[in-house]
Each structure stands twice: as structure tokens, then as C-alpha cells.
Motif scaffolding. Structure first.
Motif, PDB file in Angstrom:
ATOM      1  N   ALA A   4       0.824  -1.201   0.000  1.00  0.00           N
ATOM      2  CA  ALA A   4       0.000   0.000   0.000  1.00  0.00           C
ATOM      3  C   ALA A   4       0.862   1.257   0.000  1.00  0.00           C
ATOM      4  N   LYS A   5       1.924   1.251   0.789  1.00  0.00           N
ATOM      5  CA  LYS A   5       2.837   2.403   0.815  1.00  0.00           C
ATOM      6  C   LYS A   5       3.529   2.585  -0.528  1.00  0.00           C
ATOM      7  N   SER A  62     -12.187  -0.082   9.454  1.00  0.00           N
ATOM      8  CA  SER A  62     -12.437   1.255   8.913  1.00  0.00           C
ATOM      9  C   SER A  62     -13.545   1.983   9.674  1.00  0.00           C
ATOM     10  N   TRP A  63     -14.587   1.278  10.075  1.00  0.00           N
ATOM     11  CA  TRP A  63     -15.737   1.929  10.730  1.00  0.00           C
ATOM     12  C   TRP A  63     -15.358   2.736  11.970  1.00  0.00           C
ATOM     13  N   VAL A 102      -3.576   3.314   3.496  1.00  0.00           N
ATOM     14  CA  VAL A 102      -2.350   2.814   4.120  1.00  0.00           C
ATOM     15  C   VAL A 102      -2.578   2.581   5.610  1.00  0.00           C
ATOM     16  N   SER A 103      -3.238   3.527   6.269  1.00  0.00           N
ATOM     17  CA  SER A 103      -3.499   3.387   7.710  1.00  0.00           C
ATOM     18  C   SER A 103      -4.378   2.178   8.005  1.00  0.00           C
ATOM     19  N   ASN A 104      -5.388   1.932   7.151  1.00  0.00           N
ATOM     20  CA  ASN A 104      -6.246   0.770   7.370  1.00  0.00           C
ATOM     21  C   ASN A 104      -5.460  -0.526   7.204  1.00  0.00           C
ATOM     22  N   MET A 105      -4.561  -0.558   6.205  1.00  0.00           N
ATOM     23  CA  MET A 105      -3.725  -1.747   5.998  1.00  0.00           C
ATOM     24  C   MET A 105      -2.769  -1.950   7.159  1.00  0.00           C
ATOM     25  N   GLU A 106      -2.285  -0.863   7.755  1.00  0.00           N
ATOM     26  CA  GLU A 106      -1.393  -0.999   8.912  1.00  0.00           C
ATOM     27  C   GLU A 106      -2.103  -1.723  10.044  1.00  0.00           C
ATOM     28  N   VAL A 107      -3.368  -1.399  10.254  1.00  0.00           N
ATOM     29  CA  VAL A 107      -4.122  -2.054  11.322  1.00  0.00           C
ATOM     30  C   VAL A 107      -4.390  -3.518  10.961  1.00  0.00           C
TER      31      VAL A 107
END
Length: 334
Positions: free
Chosen positions: A110-111, A189-190, A313-318
Motif C-alpha cells: 500500500a505504501k 475502517s468503521w 495505508v493506515s487501514n492496511m497498517e491495522v
């Protein structure tokens, strides 16, 4: 401002069910969108889809569609492992891209996409979390932020369906299958959307299908520094979806958080001060139409997309951290 004029002309990569049944019909109703082409690696499938949906052009390869000068933007609903490669190919061909979630197979991919996309000035890329555009979610987030249920302390999400077909792409581990990637990404995401914040640490619990090798039940715990968010997602459980937000003076429930029906009013339940729960009706809306128009408006006005790649990217990090936390049996700091 863009040199393009409305409507934005869309091409569709592949004949995925979500494209044929949801996204294409919705975009055909948009004020700023029109679907001009569809491609499949099987020309006959593309032609059949084009005939059924009234799409002017059908191509027997993705490359042919990307070479069409009458396509301004593409929708990428391909299997997860093809999201980044074909999004990059589309950018190289001068096409804006709306890509299905999850945006990539992991955070490093993603990054890499975000870095590459930045080298194409003026081009727009967005992850297709369509729920963000539905008025029920705008209403729910506004209620929470205005203190309708007091100070939020906990959020819980559940999303499940039953599918144990080994031939289904969602059950193929090597191409990004499994419950967490398919529907757990929504559950992550929610709360991020409601709180407009990122968790500081997360952990998870994963049960793998012994034959398919994909996660069939995954639960996560996300610490938002004062708000605890939990979720369970499953690809082998009775179909159900719900989001509950608990505060100091009440609670709020989004009853159909992901698959809100396009032609029906949706409902939010809210209960405060010990009173009976009351039902708030939200006007009917097609979240895919709204998503397509919002993305197209960003192209036409030369503005940032509603959900930038940094959010993807932030969602994939989680997602990655939930998996790591489950494997290692610990909290993972973010």
C-alpha cells in the motif's frame, strides 16, 4: 481544474459480481459518471456484460481498455493481489483509479502504491469504501461527534456471511483471501471513520480453515487511547452485520452498515438516558452512485479525493497488526 468535462467516462476492469450487480448500474445513474467500456480476459464475457448493461465498448484484455482515449477513469474490482499492479498500470496509462478494498495485500504494498501514485501529478486514486458516502454514516458520525450518546467509550462491529467454496477467490489465501481482508477491513475502517482517529495498539485472534488455509473467524481489539473498539468477522458464520457505538449517556446502532439497500430508507437506533430506543430513518440512497460522483467531482475540480491513499495505508497498517498480534499473541503498537 481538470480539462475534462462531465460526465467522467469510466472503464471497468473485469466482470466481478460487485461491478456487474452494484457499481456499474449505480454509476449509470450518476450525475457525473458514465460507463463507456468494460474489459475481461475473456472477450465473450466482456461482450455479454456490455450487452446486458448497455455499455458501448467491450474489450478482451485490460490493456486494450487502458489504451482507450475515451476512458478517463477506471474502476478496479479485480482480486486483491491485482489491485496494486493494475492500479499502477492504469495510472501509467493516464487513467484515474477507484480501486476496491482492501487497497493492497499488505501495508508495504500500500505504501509503495501511494509513493508511486505521487509521481503522477493530477491523477486521482481512491480506495472504494463506499459506506462513507451513505447518508446513514454521515448522520451516525454527526450524532456521535455532537455528543448525542455522551463520551464514546466502546465500539463493536460484526460482519459475517457463509462461503466455504474452495473455488471462490475469497477462499484462496495466495491471492489475498480470507475474512479479515474481505470484510474485516470494514470493521477496522468503521471505528476509524467514526472517531476520525487511529488506534495506538491492536491485537487479534484468528481461526484458520484447516483445508482452505484462510481465516474464517477473526476478532480484533483496537485501543484508541480511551476508546476500545472490538470486532468479529467471519466467512463461515450466519450472515449478519451491525455496528454499535456505546457512550456515557446512550448507545447508537447502525443496522446495515455495509450493504445498505439502494432503494430503501435505512435505520439508525439510538437510546439515551434509559429511555426506550428510538428509530431514526435515513433517506434512501445508492452509496455506489454517491461514491462515483464524489470521485468524479474530485477529478473535475482538481481537488483531493474524499478518502486519500493515506487512509488506505493506515487501514492496511491495522490489518497487518491484527494478524501479527494474533500470530505472536501480543499487542502490536502502531
Amino acid at each position: 481544474m481538470s480539462t475534462l468535462t462531465p460526465p467522467i467516462r469510466w472503464g471497468i476492469l473485469g466482470v466481478a459480481k460487485i461491478a456487474l450487480k452494484q457499481v456499474i448500474p449505480a454509476m449509470q445513474q450518476g450525475k457525473l459518471t458514465t460507463v463507456t467500456a468494460i474489459a475481461s480476459r475473456d472477450l465473450h464475457r466482456a461482450e455479454a456484460a456490455a450487452e446486458d448493461l448497455g455499455i458501448p465498448k467491450a474489450y478482451g484484455s485490460y490493456e486494450e481498455l487502458l489504451a482507450d482515449p475515451e476512458v478517463d477513469a477506471v474502476y478496479n474490482p479485480l482480486p486483491n493481489h491485482l489491485h496494486v499492479p493494475w492500479t499502477l498500470k492504469a495510472l501509467q496509462a493516464g487513467k484515474h483509479v477507484l480501486c476496491e478494498k482492501p487497497i493492497a495485500l499488505d501495508v508495504s504494498e500500500a505504501k509503495a502504491l501511494m509513493t508511486a501514485a505521487a509521481t503522477y501529478p493530477g491523477m486521482r486514486v481512491m480506495e472504494a469504501f463506499m459506506y462513507r458516502f451513505h447518508p446513514q454514516w454521515i448522520r451516525a458520525r454527526t450524532l456521535v461527534r455532537e455528543g448525542a450518546i455522551g463520551e464514546v467509550h466502546a465500539i463493536h462491529a460484526h460482519f459475517s456471511y457463509y462461503n466455504d467454496d474452495p473455488g471462490n477467490i475469497r477462499n484462496q489465501a495466495e491471492i489475498g483471501g480470507g475474512g479479515l481482508m474481505d470484510i474485516g477491513c470494514y470493521c477496522i475502517s468503521w471505528p476509524r471513520f467514526i472517531l476520525d482517529a487511529e488506534p495506538v495498539k491492536v491485537t487479534g485472534l484468528v481461526e484458520l480453515d484447516p483445508v482452505l488455509g484462510v481465516d474464517r473467524v477473526t476478532s480484533g481489539l483496537l485501543d484508541f487511547s480511551g476508546v476500545q473498539a472490538t470486532f468479529t468477522c467471519s466467512t463461515q458464520m450466519a450472515p449478519y452485520q451491525r455496528v454499535l457505538v456505546h457512550g456515557t449517556t446512550g448507545r447508537l446502532e447502525v443496522l446495515i452498515p455495509a450493504n445498505a439497500p439502494a432503494g430503501e430508507a435505512t435505520r439508525i437506533l439510538i437510546q439515551t438516558a434509559g429511555a426506550p430506543a428510538r428509530e431514526l430513518l435515513v433517506e434512501a440512497a445508492n452509496q455506489y452512485t454517491l461514491q462515483g460522483d464524489a470521485f468524479s467531482r474530485a477529478i473535475l475540480e482538481g481537488k483531493e479525493v474524499p478518502t486519500p491513499l493515506g487512509d488506505a495505508v493506515s487501514n492496511m497498517e491495522v490489518i497487518d497488526a491484527v494478524v501479527r498480534g494474533a500470530k505472536e499473541g501480543r499487542w502490536v503498537n502502531l
